[in-house]
Design a protein around this motif. Structure first.
Motif, mmCIF file in Angstrom:
data_model
loop_
_atom_site.group_PDB
_atom_site.id
_atom_site.type_symbol
_atom_site.label_atom_id
_atom_site.label_comp_id
_atom_site.label_asym_id
_atom_site.label_seq_id
_atom_site.Cartn_x
_atom_site.Cartn_y
_atom_site.Cartn_z
ATOM 1 N N UNK A 89 76.211 80.213 156.612
ATOM 2 C CA UNK A 89 76.398 79.140 155.624
ATOM 3 C C UNK A 89 77.736 79.318 154.901
ATOM 4 N N UNK A 90 78.150 80.554 154.706
ATOM 5 C CA UNK A 90 79.401 80.849 153.992
ATOM 6 C C UNK A 90 80.619 80.924 154.914
ATOM 7 N N UNK A 91 80.432 80.760 156.214
ATOM 8 C CA UNK A 91 81.535 80.866 157.171
ATOM 9 C C UNK A 91 82.559 79.765 156.888
ATOM 10 N N UNK A 92 83.833 80.133 156.904
ATOM 11 C CA UNK A 92 84.911 79.248 156.471
ATOM 12 C C UNK A 92 84.997 77.949 157.281
ATOM 13 N N UNK A 93 84.972 78.034 158.592
ATOM 14 C CA UNK A 93 85.159 76.837 159.418
ATOM 15 C C UNK A 93 83.964 75.887 159.381
ATOM 16 N N UNK A 94 82.770 76.397 159.106
ATOM 17 C CA UNK A 94 81.575 75.540 159.028
ATOM 18 C C UNK A 94 81.508 74.818 157.682
ATOM 19 N N UNK A 95 82.292 75.275 156.708
ATOM 20 C CA UNK A 95 82.390 74.654 155.383
ATOM 21 C C UNK A 95 81.041 74.485 154.689
ATOM 22 N N UNK A 96 80.111 75.392 154.969
ATOM 23 C CA UNK A 96 78.831 75.369 154.276
ATOM 24 C C UNK A 96 77.919 74.228 154.664
ATOM 25 N N UNK A 97 78.168 73.580 155.789
ATOM 26 C CA UNK A 97 77.386 72.409 156.165
ATOM 27 C C UNK A 97 76.200 72.740 157.067
ATOM 28 N N UNK A 98 75.814 74.003 157.085
ATOM 29 C CA UNK A 98 74.675 74.474 157.870
ATOM 30 C C UNK A 98 73.881 75.460 157.024
ATOM 31 N N UNK A 99 72.655 75.725 157.440
ATOM 32 C CA UNK A 99 71.807 76.759 156.830
ATOM 33 C C UNK A 99 71.744 76.659 155.307
ATOM 34 N N UNK A 100 71.302 75.523 154.800
ATOM 35 C CA UNK A 100 71.167 75.326 153.353
ATOM 36 C C UNK A 100 69.937 76.021 152.783
ATOM 37 N N UNK A 101 68.927 76.228 153.606
ATOM 38 C CA UNK A 101 67.658 76.764 153.125
ATOM 39 C C UNK A 101 67.834 78.169 152.548
ATOM 40 N N UNK A 102 66.867 78.568 151.774
ATOM 41 C CA UNK A 102 66.960 79.848 151.092
ATOM 42 C C UNK A 102 65.893 80.811 151.603
ATOM 43 N N UNK A 103 64.651 80.561 151.279
ATOM 44 C CA UNK A 103 63.591 81.482 151.700
ATOM 45 C C UNK A 103 63.210 81.309 153.158
ATOM 46 N N UNK A 104 63.067 80.068 153.575
ATOM 47 C CA UNK A 104 62.635 79.798 154.938
ATOM 48 C C UNK A 104 63.546 78.755 155.581
ATOM 49 N N UNK A 105 64.020 79.022 156.788
ATOM 50 C CA UNK A 105 64.878 78.061 157.490
ATOM 51 C C UNK A 105 64.136 76.843 158.043
ATOM 52 N N UNK A 106 62.851 76.708 157.761
ATOM 53 C CA UNK A 106 62.100 75.585 158.312
ATOM 54 C C UNK A 106 62.687 74.234 157.902
ATOM 55 N N UNK A 107 63.221 74.152 156.683
ATOM 56 C CA UNK A 107 63.853 72.897 156.252
ATOM 57 C C UNK A 107 65.099 72.612 157.098
ATOM 58 N N UNK A 108 65.894 73.647 157.367
ATOM 59 C CA UNK A 108 67.078 73.475 158.214
ATOM 60 C C UNK A 108 66.678 73.036 159.614
ATOM 61 N N UNK A 109 65.617 73.622 160.131
ATOM 62 C CA UNK A 109 65.149 73.240 161.468
ATOM 63 C C UNK A 109 64.692 71.785 161.449
ATOM 64 N N UNK A 110 63.915 71.411 160.441
ATOM 65 C CA UNK A 110 63.367 70.053 160.357
ATOM 66 C C UNK A 110 64.456 68.993 160.182
ATOM 67 N N UNK A 111 65.529 69.328 159.461
ATOM 68 C CA UNK A 111 66.542 68.326 159.140
ATOM 69 C C UNK A 111 67.871 68.540 159.875
ATOM 70 N N UNK A 112 67.855 69.368 160.935
ATOM 71 C CA UNK A 112 68.994 69.473 161.836
ATOM 72 C C UNK A 112 70.189 70.265 161.328
ATOM 73 N N UNK A 113 69.990 71.171 160.373
ATOM 74 C CA UNK A 113 71.118 71.958 159.862
ATOM 75 C C UNK A 113 70.977 73.450 160.169
ATOM 76 N N UNK A 114 70.046 73.805 161.050
ATOM 77 C CA UNK A 114 69.825 75.205 161.424
ATOM 78 C C UNK A 114 70.885 75.637 162.429
ATOM 79 N N UNK A 115 71.483 76.798 162.179
ATOM 80 C CA UNK A 115 72.525 77.329 163.056
ATOM 81 C C UNK A 115 72.341 78.834 163.133
#
Length: 181
Positions: free
Chosen positions: A145-171
């Motif tokens: 999520x903190x990677x420079x080139x991705x600009x924070x547009x992935x892996x927004x979830x905190x405790x569980x990545x299930x939200x990222x998986x459900x909404x297409x932002x899991x990387x």
């Protein structure tokens, strides 16, 4: 000093909220373990969408980008926040606890858990959780999520990545990020 400001502001907001909203009897009568599960899920949902909003809307990004200026992700980066960003984030994550009628000690325990989790996912480690990684957040996922080139547009979830998986932002690539910021 910033934590004191956050506690003061949120205490004031939540005391106003309690005056106009009392947790429904049905919620107050649920067993504590069930309320905690409900709070964790609702909190993660709010944090996910609130975090996406921080990256999408310029007003929120203005404060959140302080957190993303760290060129190394470690436990110090977990607390590198603008005070208004801290109030926003802590407010989102504790709102479900207040609405579910948890008492102050239970909310303090939840806030402590979330703070320790923030230290964990920002830790400067290569910890991978294997088959659990789609269910439980890890430093590896949050580092991306903190990677420079991705600009924070992935892996927004905190405790569980299930939200990222459900909404297409899991990387979740195998390698570790090379640059942060």
């Amino acid at each position: 000093a910033f934590n004191a400001l956050t506690i003061f502001v949120l205490s004031w907001i939540f005391s106003l909220l309690e005056q106009v909203y009392l947790a429904p009897v049905a919620l107050r009568q649920l067993p504590l373990w069930f309320k905690i599960i409900l709070v964790v899920i609702a909190s993660d949902f709010l944090i996910y969408w609130g975090h996406r909003a921080q990256h999408k809307f310029s007003l929120l990004w203005r404060f959140h980008r302080v957190h993303h200026t760290a060129e190394q992700v470690d436990y110090i980066a977990a607390y590198r926040e603008h005070p208004l960003d801290n109030i926003y984030t802590r407010g989102l994550e504790t709102l479900p606890a207040v609405l579910c009628g948890l008492d102050l000690n239970e909310i303090a325990g939840f806030v402590t858990f979330r703070g320790l989790w923030a230290l964990f996912i920002h830790s400067n480690t290569s910890i991978r959780l294997g088959w659990l990684e789609p269910l439980i957040g890890s430093p590896h996922l949050h580092h991306w999520h903190h990677e420079l080139d991705k600009r924070g547009l992935i892996n927004y979830a905190n405790l569980s990545p299930l939200m990222d998986i459900a909404f297409g932002t899991y990387y979740n690539p195998l390698e570790r990020p090379q640059r942060y910021g």
